[in-house]
Design a protein around this motif. Structure first.
Motif, short mmCIF file in Angstrom:
data_model
loop_
_atom_site.label_atom_id
_atom_site.label_comp_id
_atom_site.label_asym_id
_atom_site.label_seq_id
_atom_site.Cartn_x
_atom_site.Cartn_y
_atom_site.Cartn_z
N TYR A 3 0.86 -1.17 0.00
CA TYR A 3 0.00 0.00 0.00
C TYR A 3 0.90 1.23 0.00
O TYR A 3 1.74 1.40 0.90
CB TYR A 3 -0.89 -0.01 1.25
CG TYR A 3 -1.88 1.12 1.27
CD1 TYR A 3 -3.12 0.99 0.65
CD2 TYR A 3 -1.57 2.34 1.88
CE1 TYR A 3 -4.03 2.02 0.64
CE2 TYR A 3 -2.48 3.38 1.87
CZ TYR A 3 -3.71 3.22 1.25
OH TYR A 3 -4.60 4.25 1.24
N ASP A 4 0.76 2.08 -1.03
CA ASP A 4 1.60 3.28 -1.14
C ASP A 4 0.99 4.41 -0.34
O ASP A 4 -0.21 4.65 -0.42
CB ASP A 4 1.72 3.71 -2.60
CG ASP A 4 2.50 2.70 -3.40
OD1 ASP A 4 3.74 2.67 -3.25
OD2 ASP A 4 1.87 1.92 -4.15
N LEU B 187 -4.25 -1.67 7.46
CA LEU B 187 -4.35 -3.08 7.84
C LEU B 187 -3.48 -3.94 6.95
O LEU B 187 -3.49 -3.78 5.73
CB LEU B 187 -5.82 -3.55 7.73
CG LEU B 187 -6.71 -3.32 8.96
CD1 LEU B 187 -6.83 -1.83 9.24
CD2 LEU B 187 -8.08 -3.92 8.74
N GLN C 27 -3.42 -9.82 2.74
CA GLN C 27 -3.23 -10.05 1.31
C GLN C 27 -3.24 -8.76 0.51
O GLN C 27 -2.52 -8.60 -0.46
CB GLN C 27 -4.37 -10.93 0.79
CG GLN C 27 -3.98 -12.37 0.61
CD GLN C 27 -5.15 -13.16 0.06
OE1 GLN C 27 -5.87 -12.71 -0.83
NE2 GLN C 27 -5.34 -14.34 0.58
N LYS C 28 -4.09 -7.85 0.95
CA LYS C 28 -4.26 -6.61 0.21
C LYS C 28 -4.39 -5.50 1.25
O LYS C 28 -5.48 -5.26 1.75
CB LYS C 28 -5.56 -6.73 -0.60
CG LYS C 28 -5.67 -5.82 -1.76
CD LYS C 28 -6.90 -6.20 -2.55
CE LYS C 28 -7.32 -5.08 -3.47
NZ LYS C 28 -8.60 -5.36 -4.12
N VAL D 44 -5.06 -2.28 3.34
CA VAL D 44 -5.97 -1.16 3.09
C VAL D 44 -5.83 -0.11 4.19
O VAL D 44 -5.45 -0.43 5.32
CB VAL D 44 -7.45 -1.61 3.04
CG1 VAL D 44 -7.71 -2.53 1.87
CG2 VAL D 44 -7.87 -2.26 4.34
N GLN D 45 -6.13 1.13 3.83
CA GLN D 45 -6.03 2.22 4.78
C GLN D 45 -7.43 2.65 5.24
O GLN D 45 -8.34 2.76 4.43
CB GLN D 45 -5.33 3.41 4.13
CG GLN D 45 -5.09 4.54 5.12
CD GLN D 45 -4.39 5.72 4.47
OE1 GLN D 45 -4.49 5.93 3.27
NE2 GLN D 45 -3.69 6.49 5.28
N ILE D 46 -7.56 2.88 6.53
CA ILE D 46 -8.83 3.37 7.07
C ILE D 46 -8.51 4.42 8.14
O ILE D 46 -7.40 4.47 8.65
CB ILE D 46 -9.66 2.24 7.72
CG1 ILE D 46 -8.84 1.55 8.80
CG2 ILE D 46 -10.13 1.23 6.68
CD1 ILE D 46 -9.67 0.62 9.67
#
Lengths: 802, 220
Positions: free
Chosen positions: B4-5, B208, B211-212, B214-216
């Motif tokens: 995740y950039d 988080l 596998q992929k 993500v930003q929250i």
């Protein structure tokens, strides 16, 4: 015939009693090494169990422990102590009676070890703890009898397995120990007799007169039960009416959450301010004791309760039992009926209140079964090895032991009679070294084999850790709930998984009060009072009961009738509607419905194989559906059906049910699913791989604890043949999974699958959509969901996810 | 790549799904709280004998991240070893393995509370390390900017339609970035814990792992 001492005859006479035939039989057979009494509730069963002890102690100067009484419930031990005091005091018998449970103070416990009473009342867990002490031989010296109350409820659980292993230990310490079991009416008392006796000895059985048949009916209300849900709120006016007409009513629920909701709702409707209390296992102890005390004093008109009041507790003037929600098995129902009217020769009175339409049918089936005198039970396999591992550790804590002698003891416990020496050795090796293919802990063994031919604890301090982790009851992690502020009152416990879903301001029910979640401090959920009308529902995993096979068969049978004049009209109409828009399930065939709902394809499989089997079926079917590109998202299992939702509808179910494919799927599937991980967690905890409690725990903080899933995955990846994984598989197959029932079903329905495709939901499927306990299919779908939710959350704060 | 950039104090960084942090322009990989030898320490203290494969699993994941990023600098952000005895107890093949991973790379061991004074391996041993504009330290300090730290093992929970997903997570605000634990047998502290809600600003985020990634917004 053993004489009934005059002193006792007089006492019986003074109370207007005469001795029951089975009580006399118990005296006559007092000397046999193993004796099982099967008697209905209210038959003076407990007194029958204690009479030989009381008579033996009445004219002797026995020193130390004479009789050990074991009950499945702490509350029962306390209750029996109260009841036994009466004859002892009134006849001035020289007998000291004490109880010892998790609630007993440390000082009292220490005193009991040094100077045991004549009669000690305890629980299986407290007994396991007692035999783990170095001074166990002194504590139990002189022990003559062990009385296991409500043995039928222990016989089918790991608590029972642990108990009988502990007994095998006791028997070695006291070779002349006589074993007595007290059981409610059960279908197969032979099985219980088998595990009660020291294997391969025989067990004598006394069957008491079962008494008059109970008077059980379904409470038919003017209000129509809803299609779904388990709350039975509709029944409250009718139930309040019944409460008024009786002295004391017990209102049983199948789950704690349901009890909480019902209690809340009944008070909202309780215009006459009838004194109604609540009692369940998650309530704070003080609150439970208050309810118990009020009951004994006859101050309550009704108690809303769960299984925590289920077993032989004899409180107050109960003359009516109401069962809310269908009883999941008949044995349980009969037990509960036994609560009403503790008089041997008066029929008990009970009312069943179905919570929804489907349960109307379940209740009718259960009533037929009670009338037919049918009691259900599932055969149980051999003794679980996770419990054996814990037993080995317990023995090690007590002192050095010889492996062959311990093995001989273990196989004298009925459930473990077929345990092979190699299996025992594998468990011992696991306890000693962890049993890994990579022998990493040779230097740090837990148990060491020393030159004296015995196994010793390497580090004596670990005895304390072993004792702290004794027990086989799986508490899912719970958090304490307290009112906010210093010294805030404790209300009870909720499960951590439920606590995790709470956000500031959420409300939930506990102990009949609505509270608002404020904050989480360490392991304490802080709450404040709240007047919200619609609380969230605290979930307690607790025990979810599965319908027994017998009950399922009866239900299907009822569905085959042409008309249902015996059912309430609303239920008959509901069945007729299902029959006209879809079909009704038939024996020997499998009904599958397929319809779109809420944007997903839904498939309902009406297997009627009980919740455990239906859950396994859900896991297997979703795996097969994933393989065939139907993209399932999740499923839910009830006693009668499995509901699966996903992206594509099922068009051709036959290939999904090919038994070979299901069985082949079983192996690979077993390794990775949520049920296995849950089972692993339970078994690994029992076997001592995962410690629930540490000395000086609080300090370590939560970042030291990690998920058992990680252990499971690591072990499966690097050491797939490890004992713990074998045990997990065995336990998953036995308890949760019930593959046998699926195999039986798949064979039975081969080529007899009826697929009904519809454009909307059916009457039978509607209730399923509101059931709890959905199992997500973790995989690609979850990543997608998470990504979508992240985008939504980010945009809600005005930002773009990259 | 599974990454995740994001931008932290003006620096473009990548949060890897494994829980490692990669800084492309410096070709620098940072991992925190490896806790190598944890199972060994627990067994030694008379506790349960956990599957002794945690070190192997952690090193496997680290090898993979190094292969993928070809990082020339590696920072181990403290608590790399569960204790000093655990270092001595490492089997020979794992010591060799670590040395092989170090070959041809600048390797920095930041000192953690579990492994103070660890000089068993090559590389620089430092209480903290700065590479402008970032500073790498084991435990977050009270006033700081551009600080990357570990220690607390953060994790975050997202509730979606009653399904609750909890993962180890990077937490960050304008001034600091707190890394998730990389070690196999490491638990986590939820982002709504007071420690985090006090340390991090209202506008903090969580990334988080998985596998992929993500930003929250950071759940508090």
């Amino acid at each position: 015939m053993t004489a009934f001492p005059a002193q006792f005859q007089d006492w019986f006479a003074s109370r207007g009693w005469s001795i029951h035939p089975h009580q006399q039989d118990m005296l006559n057979l007092a000397a046999v090494p193993a004796l099982l009494l099967v008697a209905p509730t209210g038959g003076g069963k407990t007194l029958a169990g204690f009479l030989p002890t009381l008579t033996e102690l009445s004219n002797s100067s026995h020193d130390g422990l004479h009789t050990l009484y074991i009950s499945p419930l702490k509350a029962l031990a306390a209750d029996i102590k109260r009841n036994l005091q009466t004859p002892v005091v009134e006849m001035s018998l020289p007998i000291r009676i004490e109880d010892r449970t998790g609630d007993t103070t440390q000082t009292q416990k220490k005193k009991q070890r040094a100077d045991p009473p004549h009669i000690l009342l305890t629980t299986p867990e407290s007994l396991a703890l007692l035999i783990s002490y170095e001074d166990a031989p002194q504590i139990f010296s002189g022990l003559q009898r062990v009385v296991i109350d409500e043995i039928h409820s222990l016989a089918e659980s790991k608590r029972g397995d642990q108990l009988f292993l502990a007994l095998s230990r006791l028997q070695s310490l006291c070779p002349n120990l006589r074993r007595v079991g007290l059981s409610a009416t059960v279908e197969d008392h032979g099985a219980i007799a088998n595990i009660l006796a020291k294997h391969p000895d025989k067990c004598a059985v006394i069957n008491a007169d079962p008494g008059p048949p109970p008077n059980v009916e379904m409470l038919v209300t003017a209000e129509v039960p809803p299609w779904s849900g388990a709350g039975a709120k509709y029944s409250i006016p009718a139930v309040l009416n019944q409460i008024k007409k009786h002295n004391t009513t017990l209102i049983f629920h199948n789950t704690r959450a349901q009890a909480e909701i019902y209690f809340h709702n009944i008070w909202l409707a309780n215009e006459d301010q009838l004194p109604i209390g609540i009692h369940h296992g998650s309530l704070d102890r003080q609150q439970r004791e208050k309810t118990e005390q009020a009951m004994v004093e006859g101050k309550l008109k009704a108690v809303v309760c769960t299984g925590s009041l289920d077993l032989g507790i004899d409180w107050g003037d109960v003359d009516l039992v109401i069962q809310i929600g269908a009883p999941k098995n008949i044995k349980r129902l009969v037990q509960r009926i036994g609560r009403a009217n503790h008089f041997y020769n008066v029929p008990s009175k009970a009312l069943l209140v179905p919570a929804n339409q489907f349960e109307v049918i379940e209740c009718v089936a259960a009533l037929e079964a009670v009338k037919a005198g049918e009691l259900d039970g599932e055969p149980r396999g051999s003794g679980p090895r996770d419990v054996l591992c814990q037993h080995i550790l317990i023995c090690a804590a007590a002192g050095p032991f010889n492996a062959n002698a311990l093995y001989a003891e273990v196989v004298s416990a009925g459930a473990y009679a077929t345990l092979k020496k190699t299996e025992f050795d594998a468990c011992l090796n696991f306890c000693a070294t962890g049993g890994y293919a990579l022998r990493a802990y040779d230097q740090w063994k837990r148990l060491q084999y020393r030159s004296d031919g015995n196994w010793h604890l390497r580090d004596p301090r670990s005895a304390k850790r072993i004792r702290m982790n004794i027990g086989t009851i799986q508490n899912t992690d719970t958090l304490q709930v307290r009112f906010k502020g210093r010294g805030g009152k404790s209300l009870g416990e909720i499960e951590e998984s439920f606590a995790a879903t709470l956000t500031l301001g959420d409300t939930f029910l506990i102990g009949g009060q609505i509270v608002r979640y404020d904050s989480l401090r360490e392991t304490i959920v802080q709450v404040t009072r709240d007047a919200a009308k619609k609380p969230k529902i605290a979930t307690f995993m607790g025990t979810k009961f599965a319908n027994s096979t017998q009950l399922s068969h009866r239900i299907i049978k009822i569905l085959q009738y042409d008309a249902w004049p015996d059912l309430p009209s609303y239920t008959a109409e509901w069945l007729a509607l299902q029959k006209s828009v879809s079909r009704l399930p038939e024996p020997g065939r499998l009904l599958i419905e397929s319809f779109p709902f809420d944007g997903y394809a839904h498939t309902v499989v009406y297997g009627f194989a009980g919740r455990n089997a239906m859950q396994t079926l859900g896991l297997l079917l979703t795996k097969r559906m994933e393989e065939t590109g139907l993209n399932p998202l999740g499923f839910l299992a009830t006693d009668y059906a499995t509901l699966i939702w996903g992206l594509k509808p099922v068009r051709d179910p036959e290939p999904l049910f090919k038994i070979e494919a299901l069985r082949a799927g079983m192996e690979t599937w077993l390794a990775g699913n949520a049920v296995m991980k849950r089972t692993f967690r339970a078994s690994a905890t029992i076997a001592g791989l995962i410690e629930r409690n540490y000395p000086s725990a609080k300090k370590s903080g939560r970042q030291a604890m990690f998920s058992s899933d990680i252990l499971y995955e690591t072990l499966a990846k690097y050491d797939p043949d490890h004992l713990m994984l074998n045990i997990t598989k065995e336990e998953a197959m036995r308890g949760l999974v019930d593959f046998g029932r699926i195999e039986e079903m798949a064979t039975r329905i081969e080529g007899n699958i009826d697929l009904v495709s519809l454009d909307r939901i059916t009457p039978f499927a509607a209730p399923l959509l509101l059931e709890m306990g959905r199992v997500p299919i973790k995989g690609y779908a979850e990543e997608e969901l998470l990504a979508a939710e992240a985008t939504r959350l980010m945009s809600s704060v005005g930002l773009k996810s990259t | 790549m599974n990454k995740y950039d994001f931008v932290f104090t003006g620096v473009s960084l990548q949060a890897l799904g494994s829980g490692a942090l990669y800084w492309p322009t410096k070709n620098l990989l940072c991992v925190s709280d490896l806790h190598l030898g944890k199972a060994n320490r627990m067994a030694r203290h008379g506790g349960s004998q956990l599957p002794p494969y945690d070190t192997c699993e952690t090193l496997n994941r680290l090898s993979h991240d190094l292969d993928v990023t070809r990082a020339s600098t590696v920072i181990c952000l403290g608590d790399s070893f569960d204790d000093l005895t655990a270092i001595k107890s490492l089997p020979e093949n794992q010591r060799v393995w670590i040395t092989q991973l170090q070959a041809g790379r600048r390797w920095i061991w930041i000192e953690g509370n579990h492994d103070p004074g660890n000089y068993s391996f090559n590389g620089l041993n430092l209480p903290e390390f700065s590479e402008f504009p970032l500073t790498f330290a084991h435990i977050a300090r009270s006033k700081t900017t551009g600080e990357v730290s570990g220690h607390y093992h953060p994790k975050a929970t997202v509730n979606i339609n009653g399904r609750s997903i909890t993962r180890p997570a990077f937490l960050m605000d304008d001034n600091r970035l707190i890394m998730p634990a990389y070690g196999t047998y490491t638990g986590g502290l939820r982002s709504d814990n007071r420690i985090f809600t006090k340390l991090l600003q209202e506008t903090a985020y969580a990334i988080l792992t998985g596998q992929k990634p993500v930003q929250i917004p950071m759940p508090r």
